[in-house]
Design a protein around this motif. Structure first.
Motif, PDB file in Angstrom:
ATOM      1  N   ASP A   1       0.901  -1.268  -0.263  1.00 54.13           N
ATOM      2  CA  ASP A   1       0.107   0.018  -0.059  1.00 54.13           C
ATOM      3  C   ASP A   1       0.891   1.205   0.035  1.00 54.13           C
ATOM      4  O   ASP A   1       0.788   2.181  -0.749  1.00 54.13           O
ATOM      5  CB  ASP A   1      -1.012   0.158   1.294  1.00 54.13           C
ATOM      6  N   SER A   2       1.919   1.372   0.915  1.00 57.65           N
ATOM      7  CA  SER A   2       2.714   2.529   0.981  1.00 57.65           C
ATOM      8  C   SER A   2       4.117   2.076   1.767  1.00 57.65           C
ATOM      9  O   SER A   2       4.034   1.076   2.782  1.00 57.65           O
ATOM     10  CB  SER A   2       2.126   3.569   1.835  1.00 57.65           C
ATOM     11  N   THR A   3       5.062   2.771   1.573  1.00 59.64           N
ATOM     12  CA  THR A   3       6.279   2.601   2.431  1.00 59.64           C
ATOM     13  C   THR A   3       6.634   3.882   3.042  1.00 59.64           C
ATOM     14  O   THR A   3       6.384   4.914   2.514  1.00 59.64           O
ATOM     15  CB  THR A   3       7.549   2.195   1.612  1.00 59.64           C
ATOM     16  N   PHE A   4       7.433   3.736   4.229  1.00 62.01           N
ATOM     17  CA  PHE A   4       7.820   4.874   4.879  1.00 62.01           C
ATOM     18  C   PHE A   4       8.953   4.735   5.506  1.00 62.01           C
ATOM     19  O   PHE A   4       9.359   3.345   6.080  1.00 62.01           O
ATOM     20  CB  PHE A   4       6.773   5.476   6.486  1.00 62.01           C
TER      21      PHE A   4
ATOM     22  N   ALA B   1       3.502   6.140   9.072  1.00 63.48           N
ATOM     23  CA  ALA B   1       2.731   5.002   8.820  1.00 63.48           C
ATOM     24  C   ALA B   1       1.664   4.520   9.537  1.00 63.48           C
ATOM     25  O   ALA B   1       0.582   3.866   9.026  1.00 63.48           O
ATOM     26  CB  ALA B   1       3.895   3.749   8.885  1.00 63.48           C
TER      27      ALA B   1
ATOM     28  N   ARG C   1      -1.495   6.706   8.432  1.00 64.27           N
ATOM     29  CA  ARG C   1      -2.099   5.840   7.390  1.00 64.27           C
ATOM     30  C   ARG C   1      -2.789   4.446   7.398  1.00 64.27           C
ATOM     31  O   ARG C   1      -3.939   4.508   7.030  1.00 64.27           O
ATOM     32  CB  ARG C   1      -0.889   5.518   6.231  1.00 64.27           C
TER      33      ARG C   1
ATOM     34  N   LEU D   1      -6.927  -0.138   2.967  1.00 67.16           N
ATOM     35  CA  LEU D   1      -5.489  -0.483   2.519  1.00 67.16           C
ATOM     36  C   LEU D   1      -5.629  -1.297   1.287  1.00 67.16           C
ATOM     37  O   LEU D   1      -6.553  -2.296   1.281  1.00 67.16           O
ATOM     38  CB  LEU D   1      -4.678  -1.033   3.771  1.00 67.16           C
TER      39      LEU D   1
ATOM     40  N   ILE E   1       1.381  -1.990   4.472  1.00 68.05           N
ATOM     41  CA  ILE E   1       2.287  -0.888   4.810  1.00 68.05           C
ATOM     42  C   ILE E   1       3.603  -1.561   5.193  1.00 68.05           C
ATOM     43  O   ILE E   1       3.682  -2.162   5.937  1.00 68.05           O
ATOM     44  CB  ILE E   1       1.910   0.017   5.898  1.00 68.05           C
TER      45      ILE E   1
END
Length: 340
Positions: free
Chosen positions: A311-314, A322, A325, A331, A335
């Protein structure tokens, strides 16, 4: 050996994402049977925010020990830095090996994964497939094992359409129908793919924004829960995997045929007499660390049978973002925190 301190995310109090502090912490030492791993990526999971909040809705007698300061996290991918002397010749890992794992779960709700280094039993790890990057390997651990232990090698006590009573995987005849609720999330999108791998017909339930994604993963049918309730439109399902679970999970009973099974990932309130009258099985499992099973799932990822969506990276230092999010919901996959 690494230096004696590392960067980590620690809690000194329970609360919202703002309590996640990026700071210096001691590098852990591997105990008997353990390996020390230099972390490259961390998978973010619901138990991370349950721990961050102090599990306020769980009775005190049922809470696992959570001593502050606490480093959250259970899912990592990285490289072995050192192995305990008692396993140097036994577990097959050596310094430099790339590994991934779900660590110390469920005996420790948090295993210290939000950090540059982590220790855990060697048996919790599997070798990272060479063609899979650290972010995707870390994203696979808890969600992949949850899907696997619900559907393939059962962690609960009853047989499912995927499993003979002797707890041996059965060859699906292609006629089983599986409904996955919450199909776009971490567990859901992997469960969908494992069910397809076993020959099932899969109905995916999610919001409309995820339809293209889920059909690309192999969903045979799609239900947009914002437009219609799955329990109103489907019947004669063999197996419902409800990755949302909780109090509303009971509504899926009406979708099952006699002999069917409902597996809520988060158990809700059910009536044993009602289940018996309907002729259905309702059972849940607690995901457990298992390096051997993770190696099998890793092979499916490596050969393209399944894929992991991110979904996303931090960056690790932005763990707070994170968690923010995650709180937004909806989602598509997992993550991941990246560690420089």
């Amino acid at each position: 050996m690494p230096t004696q301190t590392m960067k980590a995310i620690r809690l000194h109090e329970f609360g919202g994402p703002q309590v996640l502090r990026h700071e210096e912490a001691p590098v852990p030492e591997p105990g008997p049977g353990e390996v020390l791993v230099r972390v490259h990526a961390v998978g973010v999971n619901p138990p991370d925010w349950y721990a961050r909040e102090g599990m306020p809705n769980v009775p005190a007698e049922l809470k696992p020990p959570m001593d502050l300061p606490l480093i959250p996290g259970t899912d990592v991918s990285g490289a072995v830095e050192a192995v305990a002397a008692d396993i140097a010749d036994g577990e097959g890992f050596a310094a430099g090996d790339e590994v991934f794992g779900l660590l110390r779960f469920p005996t420790a709700l948090q295993a210290g994964a939000y950090a540059e280094y982590v220790t855990a039993p060697a048996s919790d790890f599997a070798r990272k497939p060479a063609g899979v990057d650290h972010a995707h390997a870390a994203a696979l651990a808890m969600s992949g094992l949850t899907a696997w232990q619900f559907l393939i090698e059962l962690g609960h006590d009853h047989p499912s359409p995927f499993q003979a009573a002797q707890h041996r995987p059965m060859a699906l005849d292609g006629e089983k129908t599986v409904l996955v609720n919450g199909a776009a999330g971490g567990v859901g999108h992997l469960a969908l793919q494992l069910a397809k791998w076993k020959g099932a017909r899969v109905i995916a339930v999610a919001s409309g924004a995820h339809e293209t994604f889920l059909r690309e993963l192999g969903a045979d049918e799609f239900i947009d829960y914002t437009k219609e309730r799955p329990e109103d439109v489907v019947r004669d399902i063999d197996l419902v995997l409800d990755t949302v679970g909780g109090p509303d999970s009971r509504r899926f009973l009406r979708t099952l045929k006699r002999g069917g099974s409902l597996y809520p990932v988060y158990f809700g309130e059910f009536d044993d007499e009602e289940n018996a009258r309907l002729g259905v099985t309702v059972t849940a499992a607690q995901v457990r660390s298992n390096g051997a099973q993770l190696a099998e799932i890793g092979r499916l990822l490596a050969d393209g049978t399944i894929r992991v969506a991110i979904d996303s990276t931090f960056p690790l230092a932005d763990a707070r973002a994170a968690h923010e999010r995650a709180a937004q919901g909806h989602l598509q996959g997992k993550i991941v925190l990246t560690v420089a």
